[in-house]
Write an enzyme that holds these catalytic residues in place. Structure first.
Site, PDB file in Angstrom:
ATOM      1  N   SER A   1       0.530  -1.355  -0.052  1.00 12.80           N
ATOM      2  CA  SER A   1       0.045  -0.213   0.077  1.00 12.80           C
ATOM      3  C   SER A   1       0.671   0.791  -0.237  1.00 12.80           C
ATOM      4  O   SER A   1       2.306   1.074   0.890  1.00 12.80           O
ATOM      5  CB  SER A   1      -1.143  -0.065   1.541  1.00 12.80           C
ATOM      6  OG  SER A   1      -0.879   1.271   1.452  1.00 12.80           O
TER       7      SER A   1
ATOM      8  N   TYR B   1      -1.282  -0.695  10.514  1.00 11.76           N
ATOM      9  CA  TYR B   1      -1.477  -1.022   9.220  1.00 11.76           C
ATOM     10  C   TYR B   1      -0.411  -0.927   8.186  1.00 11.76           C
ATOM     11  O   TYR B   1       0.326  -1.805   7.279  1.00 11.76           O
ATOM     12  CB  TYR B   1      -3.453  -0.801   8.854  1.00 11.76           C
ATOM     13  CG  TYR B   1      -3.044  -0.355   7.249  1.00 11.76           C
ATOM     14  CD1 TYR B   1      -3.605  -2.489   6.537  1.00 11.76           C
ATOM     15  CD2 TYR B   1      -3.081   0.169   6.482  1.00 11.76           C
ATOM     16  CE1 TYR B   1      -3.734  -2.231   5.293  1.00 11.76           C
ATOM     17  CE2 TYR B   1      -2.753   0.012   4.740  1.00 11.76           C
ATOM     18  CZ  TYR B   1      -3.478  -1.540   4.563  1.00 11.76           C
ATOM     19  OH  TYR B   1      -4.103  -1.146   3.304  1.00 11.76           O
TER      20      TYR B   1
END
Ligand SMILES: NC(=O)c1ccc[n+]([C@@H]2O[C@H](COP(=O)([O-])OP(=O)(O)OC[C@H]3O[C@@H](n4cnc5c(N)ncnc54)[C@H](O)[C@@H]3O)[C@@H](O)[C@H]2O)c1
Length: 261
Positions: A143, A156
């Site tokens: 990501s 995350y």
């Protein structure tokens, strides 16, 4: 005309939903036989049915990527049903939000267990087959949050940065075996994960507009826009590409400072 993944056996984790299900569909359209791995049985069945409806061969694998024995079973079952695995997409993930001091120790461990340990266990189970074949393509879905300091996503983002580092380490280790390892870092993607995140916010519509504006292209991305890049990395078209981190983010990660009002 032969599909771009004709003859390949691909294992996709988190393929029951969202981006993983989209990758599974693109792979099936290009001739791969696909292992659909997810922890949610109903979702696995839905994706497998959709692929079979396309005329593809697909196998459902209900498995928790955190669990060593289940992962070993899934890899063995897929390779015994079809043939040794050529392509792995480590896509399964969870995305808790919060700054570091707001993240409970159990939550920190959970996100690492799914996002990082899961990829480690899947890769560990598959690599001996790839070494035997002398080829393989492993793709980590990371990501842009693993590259940038995006607010409120400490745990995350750390897992996604770890996947980018793992990509580089593995690409060097396994290049002599013909195994390529790359990562794909999406920006914001129109997906169920995003809808769930927005749904939990006070003003989802204005946040969605902010997400659109944040990407230089002026909008968030689609699942197919991610799946097409993953398809390229899975295929032999990318035969000299390893250790790369492909951003699919409408220019977000290279954007300079905005002019002040
Ligand atoms: N949606 C976005 O905007 C976005 C942006 C950047 C990166 N990503 C990444 O793309 C990937 C897919 O995201 P998505 O939006 O499709 O999310 P999603 O939540 O829709 O899909 C994730 C899938 O992983 C599965 N999963 C979760 N825990 C699991 C476990 N322990 N074992 C097996 N499967 C498990 C879920 O059941 C689900 O089907 C993720 O790696 C995510 O971090 C998404």
């Amino acid at each position: 005309m032969a599909g771009r993944l004709e003859g390949k056996i691909a294992l996709i984790t988190g393929a029951g939903n969202g981006i993983g299900a989209g990758i599974a569909r693109r792979f099936a359209e290009e001739g791969a036989r696909v292992g659909v791995l997810d922890v949610l049985e109903e979702r696995v069945n839905e994706t497998v049915e959709a692929l079979i409806a396309l005329g593809a061969e697909a196998l459902g694998l209900v498995c928790d990527v955190r669990e060593h024995v289940q992962v070993e079973w899934a890899v063995k079952t897929l390779s015994e049903t079809f043939a040794p695995i050529n392509v792995v997409v480590n896509n399964a993930a969870v995305m808790p939000s919060g700054m570091l001091h707001e993240t409970e120790p159990d939550e920190w461990e959970h996100v690492f267990a799914v996002n990082v340990r899961g990829a480690y266990l899947v890769n560990r189970a598959v690599i001996p087959q790839m070494i035997m074949q002398g080829n393989g393509s492993i793709i980590h879905i990371a990501s842009v949050s693993g590259m940038l300091g995006l607010p409120g996503l400490a745990a995350y983002s750390t897992t996604k940065g770890a996947l980018i580092a793992l990509t580089r380490a593995m690409s060097t280790d396994y290049a002599p075996n013909g195994i390529r390892v790359n990562s794909v870092s999406p920006g914001t993607i129109d997906s169920p994960m995003l809808h769930e995140f927005l749904g939990a916010q006070a003003d989802p519509d204005s946040l969605r507009a902010e997400f659109d504006a944040m990407h230089p292209i002026g909008r968030i991305g689609s699942i197919d826009e991610v799946a097409n890049v993953v398809l390229f990395l899975a295929s032999d078209e990318s035969s000299f590409v390893t250790g790369a981190n492909y951003t699919v983010d409408g220019g977000l990660s290279v954007k300079g400072d905005q002019p002040q009002d």
